[in-house]
Motif scaffolding. Sequence first.
Motif, PDB file in Angstrom:
ATOM      1  N   ALA A 326       0.840  -1.208   0.000  1.00 48.68           N
ATOM      2  CA  ALA A 326       0.000   0.000   0.000  1.00 48.68           C
ATOM      3  C   ALA A 326       0.868   1.249   0.000  1.00 48.68           C
ATOM      4  CB  ALA A 326      -0.929  -0.018   1.208  1.00 48.68           C
ATOM      5  N   ARG A 327       1.881   1.251   0.831  1.00 51.43           N
ATOM      6  CA  ARG A 327       2.758   2.423   0.917  1.00 51.43           C
ATOM      7  C   ARG A 327       3.484   2.672  -0.405  1.00 51.43           C
ATOM      8  NH1 ARG A 327       5.273   1.197   6.862  1.00 51.43           N
ATOM      9  NH2 ARG A 327       3.844   2.534   8.035  1.00 51.43           N
ATOM     10  N   ALA A 328       3.870   1.581  -1.044  1.00 54.81           N
ATOM     11  CA  ALA A 328       4.557   1.734  -2.328  1.00 54.81           C
ATOM     12  C   ALA A 328       3.643   2.413  -3.342  1.00 54.81           C
ATOM     13  CB  ALA A 328       5.014   0.369  -2.839  1.00 54.81           C
ATOM     14  N   HIS A 329       2.330   2.275  -3.131  1.00 55.72           N
ATOM     15  CA  HIS A 329       1.353   2.925  -4.010  1.00 55.72           C
ATOM     16  C   HIS A 329       0.912   4.288  -3.474  1.00 55.72           C
ATOM     17  CE1 HIS A 329       0.441  -0.320  -6.945  1.00 55.72           C
ATOM     18  NE2 HIS A 329       0.732  -1.143  -5.943  1.00 55.72           N
ATOM     19  N   ASP A 330       1.575   4.797  -2.446  1.00 57.92           N
ATOM     20  CA  ASP A 330       1.172   6.062  -1.818  1.00 57.92           C
ATOM     21  C   ASP A 330      -0.267   6.013  -1.296  1.00 57.92           C
ATOM     22  OD1 ASP A 330       3.564   7.393  -1.928  1.00 57.92           O
ATOM     23  OD2 ASP A 330       3.101   8.497  -3.774  1.00 57.92           O
ATOM     24  N   VAL A 331      -0.667   4.859  -0.826  1.00 52.43           N
ATOM     25  CA  VAL A 331      -1.986   4.737  -0.196  1.00 52.43           C
ATOM     26  C   VAL A 331      -1.778   4.696   1.317  1.00 52.43           C
ATOM     27  CG1 VAL A 331      -4.022   3.265   0.106  1.00 52.43           C
ATOM     28  CG2 VAL A 331      -2.981   3.529  -2.164  1.00 52.43           C
ATOM     29  N   GLN A 332      -2.565   5.479   2.033  1.00 52.30           N
ATOM     30  CA  GLN A 332      -2.470   5.485   3.492  1.00 52.30           C
ATOM     31  C   GLN A 332      -3.021   4.160   4.047  1.00 52.30           C
ATOM     32  OE1 GLN A 332      -2.851   9.623   5.305  1.00 52.30           O
ATOM     33  NE2 GLN A 332      -4.550   9.608   3.850  1.00 52.30           N
ATOM     34  N   VAL A 333      -2.417   3.696   5.143  1.00 49.69           N
ATOM     35  CA  VAL A 333      -2.819   2.389   5.644  1.00 49.69           C
ATOM     36  C   VAL A 333      -2.699   2.307   7.162  1.00 49.69           C
ATOM     37  CG1 VAL A 333      -0.485   1.466   5.210  1.00 49.69           C
ATOM     38  CG2 VAL A 333      -2.395  -0.123   5.413  1.00 49.69           C
ATOM     39  N   MET A 334      -3.734   1.700   7.758  1.00 55.76           N
ATOM     40  CA  MET A 334      -3.640   1.322   9.180  1.00 55.76           C
ATOM     41  C   MET A 334      -4.005  -0.162   9.293  1.00 55.76           C
ATOM     42  SD  MET A 334      -6.876   3.330  10.927  1.00 55.76           S
ATOM     43  CE  MET A 334      -8.497   3.330  10.160  1.00 55.76           C
ATOM     44  N   ILE A 335      -3.731  -0.730  10.469  1.00 54.05           N
ATOM     45  CA  ILE A 335      -3.846  -2.180  10.667  1.00 54.05           C
ATOM     46  C   ILE A 335      -4.828  -2.454  11.799  1.00 54.05           C
ATOM     47  CG2 ILE A 335      -2.540  -4.312  11.156  1.00 54.05           C
ATOM     48  CD1 ILE A 335      -1.436  -2.824   8.713  1.00 54.05           C
ATOM     49  N   GLU A 336      -5.769  -3.355  11.553  1.00 56.20           N
ATOM     50  CA  GLU A 336      -6.730  -3.670  12.614  1.00 56.20           C
ATOM     51  C   GLU A 336      -6.209  -4.765  13.542  1.00 56.20           C
ATOM     52  OE1 GLU A 336     -10.686  -4.298  11.084  1.00 56.20           O
ATOM     53  OE2 GLU A 336     -10.656  -2.403   9.984  1.00 56.20           O
ATOM     54  N   GLY A 337      -6.638  -4.674  14.803  1.00 61.26           N
ATOM     55  CA  GLY A 337      -6.187  -5.648  15.804  1.00 61.26           C
ATOM     56  C   GLY A 337      -7.328  -6.130  16.679  1.00 61.26           C
ATOM     57  N   PRO A 338      -7.017  -7.121  17.537  1.00 58.49           N
ATOM     58  CA  PRO A 338      -8.069  -7.818  18.302  1.00 58.49           C
ATOM     59  C   PRO A 338      -8.684  -6.929  19.363  1.00 58.49           C
ATOM     60  CG  PRO A 338      -5.879  -8.473  19.057  1.00 58.49           C
ATOM     61  CD  PRO A 338      -5.674  -7.512  17.918  1.00 58.49           C
ATOM     62  N   ILE A 346      -1.549  -8.601  25.930  1.00 63.31           N
ATOM     63  CA  ILE A 346      -1.880  -7.420  25.111  1.00 63.31           C
ATOM     64  C   ILE A 346      -0.632  -6.803  24.494  1.00 63.31           C
ATOM     65  CG2 ILE A 346      -2.769  -5.053  25.194  1.00 63.31           C
ATOM     66  CD1 ILE A 346      -4.889  -5.994  27.161  1.00 63.31           C
ATOM     67  N   LYS A 347       0.392  -6.608  25.299  1.00 69.83           N
ATOM     68  CA  LYS A 347       1.553  -5.853  24.809  1.00 69.83           C
ATOM     69  C   LYS A 347       2.205  -6.547  23.605  1.00 69.83           C
ATOM     70  CE  LYS A 347       5.433  -3.078  26.315  1.00 69.83           C
ATOM     71  NZ  LYS A 347       6.451  -3.615  25.388  1.00 69.83           N
ATOM     72  N   GLU A 348       2.227  -7.861  23.641  1.00 67.00           N
ATOM     73  CA  GLU A 348       2.828  -8.603  22.518  1.00 67.00           C
ATOM     74  C   GLU A 348       2.159  -8.233  21.194  1.00 67.00           C
ATOM     75  OE1 GLU A 348       2.426 -12.874  22.799  1.00 67.00           O
ATOM     76  OE2 GLU A 348       3.788 -13.230  21.103  1.00 67.00           O
ATOM     77  N   ASN A 349       0.857  -7.987  21.233  1.00 64.69           N
ATOM     78  CA  ASN A 349       0.147  -7.605  20.007  1.00 64.69           C
ATOM     79  C   ASN A 349       0.694  -6.310  19.415  1.00 64.69           C
ATOM     80  OD1 ASN A 349      -2.525  -9.200  19.278  1.00 64.69           O
ATOM     81  ND2 ASN A 349      -2.256  -9.320  21.486  1.00 64.69           N
TER      82      ASN A 349
END
Lengths: 504, 504
Positions: A326-338, A346-349
């Motif tokens: 995504a970054r290589a395409h200049d698209v903004q990105v975030m990551i979902e988590g549990p 928790i911290k390991e996540n």
Amino acid sequence: MPAKGVCAMSGARFSKIYTGDLRVPMRGIRLSDGTEVSLYDTSGPYTDPAVETDVRRGLPHLREAWIAGRRAAGQPVTQVACARKGLITKEMEFVAVREGVTAEFVRQEVAAGRAIIPANVNHPESEPMIIGRNFLVKINANIGNSAVTSSIEEEVEKMTWATRWGADTIMDLSTGDDIHETREWIIRNSPVPVGTVPIYQALEKVKGRPEALSWEVYRDTLVEQCEQGVDYVTVHAGVRLAHVPLTTRRKTGIVSRGGSIMAAWCLAHRRESFLYEHFDEMCELLARYDVSYSLGDGLRPGSIADANDEAQFAELRTLGELAGIARAHDVQVMIEGPGHVPMHKIKENVDLQRELCDDAPFYTLGPLVTDIAPGYDHITSAIGAAMIGWYGTAMLCYVTPKEHLGLPDRNDVKTGVITYKIAAHAADLAKGHPQAQAWDDALSDARFEFRWEDQFDLSLDPVTARSYHDETLPAEPAKSAHFCSMCGPKFCSMRISHDLRALG
Amino acid sequence: MPAKGVCAMSGARFSKIYTGDLRVPMRGIRLSDGTEVSLYDTSGPYTDPAVETDVRRGLPHLREAWIAGRRAAGQPVTQVACARKGLITKEMEFVAVREGVTAEFVRQEVAAGRAIIPANVNHPESEPMIIGRNFLVKINANIGNSAVTSSIEEEVEKMTWATRWGADTIMDLSTGDDIHETREWIIRNSPVPVGTVPIYQALEKVKGRPEALSWEVYRDTLVEQCEQGVDYVTVHAGVRLAHVPLTTRRKTGIVSRGGSIMAAWCLAHRRESFLYEHFDEMCELLARYDVSYSLGDGLRPGSIADANDEAQFAELRTLGELAGIARAHDVQVMIEGPGHVPMHKIKENVDLQRELCDDAPFYTLGPLVTDIAPGYDHITSAIGAAMIGWYGTAMLCYVTPKEHLGLPDRNDVKTGVITYKIAAHAADLAKGHPQAQAWDDALSDARFEFRWEDQFDLSLDPVTARSYHDETLPAEPAKSAHFCSMCGPKFCSMRISHDLRALG
């Protein structure tokens, strides 16, 4: 036709303040000593008595001229592309004022991919906000009807209601009929970024049969939503064919709707996920609108027993790979988590997400720290949310008391939002954010000086604080009394503290 | 006359189970597959349909014969003295069954002072329980009228109500008229240990003027309460004259009622605290009844700004010194802790308490992780409580939604108890307690298998879970449906997971 927006807060002690040329909105609270406290404000024009809003017309187009200006100047479309070229956009300036940092700092964080400004060029109504670990922790409120219950009117009203209490973004998770129309009403009236999970609408198009999905149906749906102005999309491209067998020995299998749909598709066709295989093409599409990715955790754990297992972390590794694309395409990105995670896991996540996804913003659902309290999962999850926010998560997806049991109503939305504002603010405090500490100090000063009205007005929920106080001591004189009904006049430690200071 | 006790839970799927010769009570839940889950039960005889309770007669004297037996055999009075002599008391055997450990392990923990069994010989009605870091995390519910509102009837009913939902101990913090009579009704009807703060009653005896207090008035009050059957007493003996000036630059001064009273006394007389000076004598008194100390944190922080300051830790050092003296007298002792503490400063509290107080059990109020949410301080504090429980705190004092605003009513008591059961259980899970994990597993199994009734019954609050579900899907068939109104039938990820397993 959707209902008229939320009413402004009662009482004349609140005001809408606009700062600078960009007119960045803040909530002003006039204290009884004449000073004014200003707080971050997500509520949009609805709380400005000088603005007349009309849900049929939608909100004013705050960002229209900015976007047009960039287009005329031949500048890139996405915030991250601008940031990398060294350009400071109006959106970056706007969030800099909101966050109390320099615009150059905002640019650097966006350029590095450590923060995103979800802002579709087709949602000019939105007030820019930023999601990243070096900014205030944000919260998202999910709304949207299900096939079983609720209407468009209710969902639009839930949106204005949620932003009124502090939601930084809204996700429209509608799955019933009228998905397109519901979303149209929400976007045109939303002062905050709107996220969706496009596969829900794609699935409706194929009559609810996951195996009938295809890249083409999905792509068309994505185009439709990008055109409409959706600011970020949850894409479960990390659910690969090889990951599905990892879930079979789990206690609660796959608990993400999108994850289960994609897993069903992969198994039905014995093929790799079409989302994974067409990820490059999807990036090109999103880049044209500056729609941000929220890479979905389709294999998040749905129970304490399943936390941090191989299925979850295998998917996270894939999400890291996709974030890079995504970054290589200049698209903004975030990551979902549990998800469901006991406190000690928790911290390991966060650590693993940071490492695998090169510091892309983390966006988590809770996590819930126990499974045993349905009806109170706003609380089980606020515990995990506060902790994971402290550890570095940038945005927290709220959970309402109805989680696992039914669709939230208006009261549930408010409870979810306030509970998550607590978690986010507690995280800001623990991270040492100076704005955060100043708010607590202002409220505690008011408390210690028995300025009851100031204490209420500085509360996350002034209405509830005031009504709880008034239940037992409703008379006006009690609003300046040096005690409350909890301890009564003789046993008020703070009154005695004042006597001590006079003595000492 | 106090009201009749709490009604038993609705539905025939719950049963009262008694284990072993000592008839240790458990709550049995019959699941739809015929198996039975048994859970720790604090509710006393009130939830046993076979026992007729009458608040005018009080509860049966469970421990009477045990106490008499020890007396006849010339054994020591206090649990810790017995433990140090190598004696395993019936109380130790009872808690061993409750906790799923050996009685010898219980004896060792009590002998080492790492755990206490608060059990006044004059409260034979109580079902023994243990407070220590190597056992299940416990919660306390505060009740008691203030001068402004509420009655004896209400307070007794709050006690049975709080234990019904899971309170492990009760503190009667009454400060109005009829303190003695209120306490009498509560103790005679309480299946859990009862704690008090004797200085509240002592202050009433001197008409509310702190400077008129004396060791003699306090001692007489203590004798009265020991005779009556109070199981543990909060004593603010750590508020020394030299500590008071440390609080003057604080944002919120002294926020403990008892702390402020003792500070006022010290300053008025320019003398060392009479509680500190007479501590040895107090130990001799408490030892005669096996009343435990809860050494009060009179200088706990009342705002985020004041957390972990010199006043707080100076007092903690004194509490460590006093804990050593108590142990030398064979008196059981635990240590009270804060208060308002941001997340990043919580662990230091536990580490320092452990070091300074030689592993005496820690008993904390929350802590609240932010000041900005009056009306929701059960939540701000549950975040801190869960974390501090994980770090090793043995008992968590609940906070209700009315904290800072007014006296809690019956609903607030229930909300506070359930919220704190969540925090305590989350801590048990994070500490790896096998009993804790089994409960989550049973509920998650029920959830994944769409056994709705089992899921409700296994919940901390079955009534609320069931009612939330039924709001949108009230019909009986929905109780076995493979979806709920949150996602509707087509989008139920768990249903799809089942299909996947069939496929895979």
